[in-house]
Structures are given as C-alpha cells and as structure tokens.
Write an enzyme that holds these catalytic residues in place. Sequence first.
Site, PDB file in Angstrom:
ATOM      1  CG  ASP A 309     -27.105  -2.418 -26.359  1.00 45.38           C
ATOM      2  OD1 ASP A 309     -28.226  -2.936 -26.438  1.00 45.38           O
ATOM      3  OD2 ASP A 309     -26.812  -1.319 -26.887  1.00 45.38           O
ATOM      4  CD  GLU A 352     -29.474  -6.434 -28.605  1.00 43.62           C
ATOM      5  OE1 GLU A 352     -30.440  -6.393 -29.387  1.00 43.62           O
ATOM      6  OE2 GLU A 352     -28.584  -5.567 -28.570  1.00 43.62           O
TER       7      GLU A 352
END
Length: 643
Positions: A309, A352
């Site tokens: 993330d 990401e």
Amino acid sequence: MIAVSPTDLEIYLFHEGSLYKSYELFGAHVVEQNDVVGTRFCVWAPHARQVRLVGSFNEWNGTNFNLVKVSDQGVWTIFIPENLEGHLYKYEITTNDGNVVLKADPYAFYSELRPRTASIVYNIKGYQWNDQTWRRKKQRKRIYDQPLFIYELHFGSWKKKEDGSFYTYREMADELIPYVIEHGFTHIELLPLVEHPFDRSWGYQGTGYYSATSRYGTPHDFMHFIDRCHQAGIGVILDWVPGHFCKDAHGLYMFDGAPTYEYANMQDRENHVWGTANFDLGRPEVRSFLISNALFWIEYFHIDGFRVDAVANMLYWPNSDVAHKNPYAVQFLQKLNETVFAYDPSILMIAEDSTEWPLVTAPTYNGGLGFNYKWNMGWMNDILTYMETAPERRKYAHNKVTFSLLYAYSENFILPFSHDEVVHGKKSLLNKMPGTYEEKFAQLRLLYGYLLTHPGKKLLFMGGEFAQFDEWKDLEQLDWMLFDFEMHQKINVYVKELLKWYKRCKSLYELDHSPDGFEWIDVHNAEQSIFSFVRRGKKENDLLVVVCNFTNKVYHDYKVGVPLFAKYREIINSDAAKFGGWGNVNAKPVAAVKEPFHGKPYHIRMTVPPFAISILRPVKKRGDGSIDGKEKVHRHVIGGRTR
C-alpha cells in the site's frame, strides 16, 4: 529451536538491518532448556530506562519482572520458567524522562479483541497444512503468462450473520470459497488483516503487524482459511502497509517515549493525510522488523503475495511542496523485494503506486525497485473518466482510451477497479455510468469487457460482480438482496462468462507484458467512439478480435479489418439478452473477405451493438486445431519484458 537467550549474531544482524527472521528473536516464545519449559520475552526499546513485563500471570504488577538489557542499542529480554501460553501481557516501559507507558508487543503473534489491547502468548507453530499440491503447482508456473484475476474484498463487510456479527475465518472458508470458485476468480486479495484498533481504518492503520486480527478468530483459524483456499486452487494476497502506522497509545508510536519505529524529524514523521506516523525506513532495526514481517506471513501463513500500500507515500518525502525522493525508501523496497524473492520466487509483490516512478517492476540489478507487478492507476483513472463522460462527448476524450497503450509495457501492470474507487462519495462503478437504468448496466458490461481484453492482469472489488448500486458501505455487508433483481442477476451471469473465457483464451493473458500480445485494428474512429483491436497468444494464430462501441448507436454491416482469412465466431457479446442487453448479436459466424481494410489483409462485416463489446475468434477446423482457410501471416516480433 528458539534459545533461552538471544545470540550475539541475532542481535548484531538486527541492528545491522538484516535479521530477516527477527520474529524468532523478538516477541514471546515458549522454549525448553535443560528440561525446563519457560517463556522468553524480547523487545527492542532503545530509549528506555527500564522495561518490565506485566500480564495476567503476575496480576499486571511488574515488580521482580524486570527485563535485562542485552544490547547497548536497546534489546531487552526476560525468561520466565513457566509455560505462559494463552496469558495476556504488555511491556511496562519507563521512558528516558521518567514517564511510564504500557505497550503491546510489536512482535506479538496474537492480540486481544478490540477495544482491549493486550498481547497474548501464542504458539504460532503446529498447524498441519494440506496445501502441498497448490504450493508445488505455484512453483512450476510463471505468473506472467498465466491468468490472474483478483477478487478484492474486506473480510468484515463481504457478508455478515443475521445478527450483524462477523463470520469467523473458519466460517468464511465455507461461505466465500464456493462463491469465488463459482465466479472463476484466480486469487482473492484481503484488505489488511493485521491487528488494528479502529474498524473503519479497514486495517490500513495497524498496531500488531505480526497478529492476524482477532476479530475473526485465532492465527491458526486464519491459516485454516488460507489452507482451504489453496486446496480449492485460489491464491491469497494480503494488503500490506509498510509505510505508516497508527498512533494509538498502546502501539508502535513513540514506543519507548521517543521516536523508535518512526522518523525522529517531525516533518518526516507525521502523515497528516491519514493521521498516522511514517516508518523510519532508514533505520536498520525498522528494516529488520518490516522485511521479517513479510517473510513471517509467507512462512507461517503461506501467503501468495502482497499488495504493498501507498508506495508513493514512501518514495517521496511527505509534507513538502516539492517531490523530494526518499533514498531510504528506495533502498528498503529494493532490499524487501530481493529478500522475498530469494525466499520464494513465486510470490506476488504488487506496488500500489500512483506516480510515474520508473522501473517499479524492473529487477533491482537493473536499477528497478524489484516488484513484479504494479497497479495501473493511470489506466484506471483514464477509463473511468472516459466512462463518466456523456456518450455524445466521448469523441472529444478519445485519448483517454488510447493513451494507456503507449506505456502498457513499461511495467508489469494489474488493472485495478479497487475499493478506493467506490467509497467516500465516488459512487459505485454502476452509478458512475451515465444514462438510463438499462444504459448504466450496458456500459458497465462494456467496461468489464474492456477490462478483460486490455493487456494486463485484473482486479475487481467485491460487489462489482453483481453491480452493487450503492458505493461500499464498510459497516454493512454487501447488498446481497440485489440478486432478487433481474438486471443484477444477469450482469453476474455476464461476469462469470467473462472469467470463463478469460481462462479459456490464452490470447487474453499469455502476452500481457509484451507488445506482441496487442495490435490496434482501428484506433482513429473518434467520431463513432468505436475501437477495435487484436489480442494474441504465443501461437501465431491464437488470437481474438475485439470491437468496443462506447455510444448508444447500433451499426449493422459494420466493416472491420482482420488478420486471418477465416470465419469468426462471436464468443462474447455484452448486448446479448441473457446478459441484460438488447440482443444485437452476431448469431452466426462471419466470414472474412479477401479485401484489405484497416491495414489488415482481410475484413469482416458484422453487427456492432450499442454500449457493448464483441469478442470474436477464428473458427478452427475440427481435429487439427488449424484455422479454416489458413494463410501465412507475417508478424513483427518485438521482445517483451518480464522479470
């Protein structure tokens, strides 16, 4: 075997930043030495004056439970000659300025159910796995030329019991796995399941990086869930957050009264967007902690990959008007990926990253970050912007569709329609589509078909498979009652059909990362907003012809150039009545004509349905697998790049 006392080598490697199984040094471990069974505790607290162990075994009184400092840089340990498995505990830390703080164990394998915050002594070993077939198969196949369609979900809100309570890890295995198999997804991706205090952070603001959240059961229960997934042929990817952590008092923040896991400089430390603290990625002990954490989930939980993330938040220093690169983050991510792939080359490491940082999926020896996949945020934003544009104005946004093919092979991409696109007022995918009720469904079917046929692996957030009308409501389960409505039933049938053909047609995945796998037929028809292209597999005549119409007009006898002299059968038409469409289909195979068109040697004439995608493939002769009327086709071969 865990020793009663930490070894000098373990301590040295930890402070060097290269103790990649630091969970064997730190935390609570039941150990045996000289026929004495006891529990060893070890914690890193470099600024502490004193550390004491408190818990349910000593009535939370740390008197006579002082930890011994065995490293000048703050490693503390204590051995209790008793098996304390199942007991609650915390560290009572006296800070440098004399304050006392109670902290959960950063390396705890199990934690109390929120809102309680103590760690629990837990034997992480001992689960009997039955996924050997899955693991052998995974090692044999290169994911780059295999189908990869990920179903992303939030464990707590996919489905709930009638009383509103959560399904446990074991119960969810019975509920979720048949559903995933029925739809044909290859992997599931779980929003973070590390222990976290606040439900609505969805796990992205964690405290217990080594604790599978106790909301749904024990760590062994979670292992059971993953084991069952693997036995059913489903891969499991964890959302993982090595960039920042929450600031709750019992967690990592100011662990011993001073910056420990976070940057010392406040400007670098504070993450104002999320109200969290950024990990100090330049600190060796933090690198040991985080890289070990990745290996921990692989070793003990057999995780198949991580979606890492907020990579952009790590790569660039926060709180700056200028995009200053963070060299510590680059070094950390490179070392992380090198270590993970050395341990298990089959792992998916997915970045990401919303920036244009180059070589994210290139090997580190070529100057890359070393991931093997990256979310294609540019494609996602462009195509959703295009779909939200009024159909009559899409001709002015034509480049939103074409631009992605200019960089489609610069990285190994996953095309994501994730949770981020259906929360906080962004509306559901269905509700982003303009027009009438029927037109919304038609355009969503078109969008899913385009997702399927565009180069790159795929990801869809839960609820998208039956066209959730409302955006994601994270405190409630999905709107399962929508299955009572015909259009939602039919789009669900359509999604299943797409995934069936996706796995059946190698041309849709074998050359995802090579220019050889895609070829425009007509990219210039902005006036009608019609795009046509070819997807190819490794075999010369393994191909599909794809035609997308992004307007509400139907065209009969529409001329499309094709590369092979053959009959073409329509295998998917999103306008079919069984999918909820108006029924403008090509029911019979269409024959190629020996006349050049669109720069191709042949052409076909077909019906192009409104707001729809048509996928056609050459009809093969029975028996020999060859194409009817096969003629030699010349292809320009350009070497693609994969790891």
